[in-house]
Design a protein around this motif. Structure first.
Motif, short mmCIF file in Angstrom:
data_model
loop_
_atom_site.label_atom_id
_atom_site.label_comp_id
_atom_site.label_asym_id
_atom_site.label_seq_id
_atom_site.Cartn_x
_atom_site.Cartn_y
_atom_site.Cartn_z
N VAL A 1 0.86 -1.18 0.00
CA VAL A 1 0.00 0.00 0.00
C VAL A 1 0.89 1.23 0.00
O VAL A 1 1.80 1.32 0.82
N PRO A 2 0.69 2.18 -0.93
CA PRO A 2 1.53 3.38 -0.91
C PRO A 2 1.28 4.22 0.33
O PRO A 2 0.16 4.36 0.78
N THR A 3 2.36 4.74 0.92
CA THR A 3 2.28 5.62 2.08
C THR A 3 2.64 7.02 1.63
O THR A 3 3.74 7.23 1.13
N PRO A 4 1.75 7.98 1.79
CA PRO A 4 2.08 9.34 1.35
C PRO A 4 3.19 9.93 2.21
O PRO A 4 3.22 9.70 3.42
N GLN A 5 4.07 10.68 1.59
CA GLN A 5 5.13 11.37 2.31
C GLN A 5 4.56 12.69 2.85
O GLN A 5 3.87 13.40 2.14
N THR A 6 4.85 12.98 4.09
CA THR A 6 4.45 14.25 4.68
C THR A 6 5.72 14.96 5.11
O THR A 6 6.77 14.35 5.24
N PRO A 7 5.64 16.26 5.35
CA PRO A 7 6.85 16.99 5.74
C PRO A 7 7.49 16.45 7.02
O PRO A 7 8.67 16.60 7.22
N THR A 8 6.70 15.83 7.93
CA THR A 8 7.27 15.34 9.18
C THR A 8 7.67 13.87 9.10
O THR A 8 8.19 13.34 10.06
N ARG A 9 7.41 13.19 7.99
CA ARG A 9 7.76 11.77 7.87
C ARG A 9 8.85 11.62 6.82
O ARG A 9 8.76 12.12 5.73
N ALA A 10 9.90 10.89 7.19
CA ALA A 10 11.02 10.63 6.29
C ALA A 10 11.18 9.12 6.16
O ALA A 10 10.59 8.36 6.92
N ALA A 11 11.99 8.70 5.21
CA ALA A 11 12.25 7.27 5.02
C ALA A 11 13.72 6.99 5.29
O ALA A 11 14.60 7.74 4.87
N PRO B 1 13.06 2.54 0.50
CA PRO B 1 12.69 2.86 1.89
C PRO B 1 12.50 1.58 2.71
O PRO B 1 11.82 0.66 2.28
N LEU B 2 13.13 1.55 3.89
CA LEU B 2 13.03 0.40 4.81
C LEU B 2 12.12 0.69 5.98
O LEU B 2 11.38 -0.18 6.41
N PHE B 3 12.21 1.92 6.50
CA PHE B 3 11.40 2.34 7.65
C PHE B 3 10.88 3.76 7.39
O PHE B 3 11.61 4.57 6.83
N ALA B 4 9.65 4.01 7.84
CA ALA B 4 9.13 5.39 7.85
C ALA B 4 9.50 5.96 9.21
O ALA B 4 9.38 5.29 10.24
N LEU B 5 9.97 7.19 9.21
CA LEU B 5 10.50 7.82 10.41
C LEU B 5 9.75 9.12 10.67
O LEU B 5 9.69 9.98 9.80
N ASP B 6 9.14 9.26 11.84
CA ASP B 6 8.50 10.51 12.23
C ASP B 6 9.55 11.40 12.87
O ASP B 6 10.45 10.92 13.57
N GLY B 7 9.43 12.69 12.61
CA GLY B 7 10.37 13.65 13.20
C GLY B 7 11.66 13.76 12.42
O GLY B 7 12.64 14.25 12.95
N GLY B 8 11.68 13.28 11.17
CA GLY B 8 12.92 13.31 10.38
C GLY B 8 13.07 14.51 9.53
O GLY B 8 12.30 15.34 9.33
#
Length: 160
Positions: free
Chosen positions: A74-84, A153-160
């Protein structure tokens, strides 16, 4: 011409060193090309290497999310606070240092820049995967033991 199998079996005194150098070179070229080689040939006498890559795959438009239980993507949208956090190489991704060990990181863990978060096995080499930035692991995007591409991308990272 010496094949990789013959070099592995000790076809000559320098075969192991040549094979090791070829592995490192192919790994570097695969990282730069972003694709797996289709053909690798080695010649130990007068050292000759032939590497052939197919077409380089296009960059995905969205970060894929793999559901380990269902196997769907499932595609995960990129947001300004989420990095990969991405793969440094083409190979097989492992979340733990050995099969029965705890994973390096889990969803909800806070990671620091440079912290080891996994391993990519490429041509029998174990390449440590380090966090490119600090943050909290929001989502695991790749299952343990899954093949990965360079930059995937392996992990989605909040605060990146």
């Amino acid at each position: 011409m010496t094949t990789l199998a013959e070099a592995r079996d000790g076809a000559g005194p320098d075969a192991a060193g040549v094979l090791d150098a070829v592995r490192r070179t192919v790994l570097l070229l695969a990282n730069e090309a972003g694709a797996r080689p289709e053909l690798v040939r080695v010649s130990v006498g007068d050292v000759a290497v032939e590497i052939s890559f197919g077409a380089v795959p296009p960059v995905p438009a969205a970060v894929p999310t793999a559901d380990r239980n269902v196997g769907s993507v499932v595609p995960t949208p990129q947001t300004p606070t989420r990095a990969a956090l991405t793969s440094p190489a083409v190979g097989v991704f492992y979340r733990a240092p050995e099969p029965d060990a705890a994973p390096f990181v889990a969803v909800g863990d806070t990671v620091t820049e440079g912290q080891q978060i996994g391993i990519v096995e490429a041509m029998k080499l174990m390449i440590p995967v380090h966090a490119e930035r600090a943050g909290r692991i929001a989502e695991a995007l790749v299952a343990d033991g899954a093949p990965v591409e360079y930059g995937e991308p392996l992990f989605a990272l909040d605060g990146g």
